[in-house]
Design an enzyme around this catalytic site. Structure first.
Site: not given
Lengths: 339, 339
Positions: A307, A198, A152, A158, A165, A20
């Site tokens: 988790f 490589c 980020n 975050g 930046h 799925r």
């Protein structure tokens, strides 16, 4: 039936859901939108609101004033402090050291509304030169063992300020994940006398099912055993262990393909938040035959990742062959060209 | 100045911000609230909406009907399939295998509005017995190398249904993070001939600065080098390598201290989303002298965790000494008792 796949470098197994499979539109998330409202310390004219600049490329104007195109400043709230000597010490069976390091911010454009996907190629190239210049400078400081450059993009990834930046952290230790990768690559090299990256590039370019885009010097792949949907690797085609040792024309090619792939992500995933991280060799042995620097790009699409942190076990709902297909077919003007 | 600390088991370095430490109220997040609206397949009376049960503890009623207190069912959307033989194969330099495994859901209560923190101790104990019974049963299947039991509490932690439940995944491979921990513990044992977790417990109980609560058989610590603010470890005081080999009275003690610590988290962090994961020995050598099973509890407080996935490098804004102090001082009726 789902498939278990092993990352050839680190040995990490992941579950790839093949039944799925999730398509780009199946991920519910907030689009990254630049609002441009409110005060921004990274905008041209507000230079006094950051710590004094470490480096800036400017055609006119004075130090810590407007006129720059790329500007590097110390992080105002650094995770590590630059002053002092390294002190390793024990605390019973524990080990610790004082938090010596550098934490810098690379502001890639004075224009608040731009992103790496919308900046012109030659401006991205300037940012790459700034990354390089900072690495070359910080390498002289023997306290540092690793330099991490990452971005980020978007609040969900975050970012605390919306003005585009990147961040640079110089560390007195090599992070665990980096060490795993370097150790894995070294073991393969010891066995085969070939660089594993490589070999991966060779195999991927032959089969082509996970290749998304390429130019003369670089290729972008969906890796064989990705942890996250639409995770991407951007690698130099030729063997190169350290980001900062690239040739001038290679930075130009890198800027072009980076813009290309970020534009594809914006198209296919509707402006996703993402994290990108430059993986380069640890400093003492930055030039070597076994490690191959690259950039990992991880769009922030799922939150079902709780988790995973604790177990290191990932379930990825999108096979890389699918994500590669979507991104390959995204119409991008001037794909990966340097024009 | 911040501090770099090394996790003694895995060798992972983290940055602990000691200057501007974040307090519980500094974290902005959504409180986990059980709404109880809409249809729930885990509620009593809706047993026909899950796959047929694998195990249930019931005082009355029929199989797949009401009357149970704990119920275990196959996950309706399993990450792995239980049927077939393991086929490992190569694909050039890559390794893969078919996705053989078990994916079960342990529904800890028929009552939609309860959580592990609000359930009576003796009902939590029943859930622990269900965990154990399932492990003991699945261990007989030689295809499995690791059994992972975890809980995502709250949508922010990845829970897709709000009715409290845990998940069990039986895997034909040992996850990378688990292997790291087991290898680290084995190396320490080879060197010292002592279990590293036993040594940690001894040192922590002596210094007491990171101990939060304890009873006769268990102790809860804020670990020395936590990746996340308010990360916790719950460990048996005596050496024990596998969760399923505990004594009957130990499950009673574990239920009590687990309820205690989750109640403290609810008080101090105002009902946070969290992930908890049982770390136990891999199956082939489940009984051993070097590994020590435990539960890791990670409240979901920060989203500044994007690049951490990629680099394995964590910046934690709350020193464990601070989080331990907050949680130690949380007033809990009947702390860690089994009454």
């Amino acid at each position: 039936m789902p498939e278990l796949r092993k990352d050839p470098v680190t040995g990490r197994w992941v579950i790839i859901a093949t039944d799925r499979a999730k398509r780009p539109t199946d991920f519910v998330r907030d689009k990254v939108q630049i609002r441009g409202s409110g005060f921004c310390p990274f905008c041209s004219g507000n230079e006094s609101k950051t710590p004094p600049e470490i480096l800036a490329y400017r055609s006119n104007g004075d130090r810590n004033g407007p006129g720059w195109t790329v500007r590097v400043v110390p992080n105002k709230f650094p995770a590590l402090g630059i002053e002092g000597n390294l002190n390793r010490e024990g605390e019973g069976l524990y080990d610790k050291m004082n938090g010596i390091g550098a934490h810098e911010v690379i502001i890639e454009t004075p224009d608040h509304m731009m992103t790496l996907a919308t900046l012109p190629v030659e401006r991205i190239e300037q940012a790459l030169w700034a990354f390089r210049d900072r690495i070359v400078d910080l390498k002289k400081d023997r306290r540092f063992k690793y330099i991490l450059i990452f971005k980020n993009h978007g609040e969900a990834a975050g970012a605390s300020l919306e003005h585009t930046h990147s961040q640079l952290i110089a560390l007195p230790v090599v992070p665990k994940r980096v060490l795993e990768e370097v150790d894995g690559a070294r073991e393969y090299y010891n066995f085969k006398e070939r660089c594993i990256f490589c070999d991966i590039i060779r195999q991927e370019m032959e089969s082509a099912t996970r290749v998304i885009t390429e130019n003369e010097a670089f290729v972008v792949l969906a890796p064989f055993a990705p942890r996250f949907p639409f995770e991407l690797w951007l690698l130099p085609k030729g063997h190169q262990s350290a980001f900062e040792e690239s040739q001038k024309h290679e930075y130009q090619q890198l800027a072009a393909i980076w813009k290309d792939i970020l534009t594809r992500l914006d198209r296919i995933l509707d402006h996703p938040a993402y994290n990108s991280i430059i993986h380069s060799s640890p400093l003492p042995e930055a030039s070597n035959d076994y490690y191959h620097w690259h950039i990992e790009i991880i769009p922030k699409l799922t939150k079902v990742a709780g988790f995973e942190w604790g177990s290191g076990f990932y379930i990825n709902p999108t096979p890389p062959e699918e994500s590669a297909k979507f991104l390959r077919e995204a119409a991008v003007a001037d794909p990966a060209s340097t024009r």
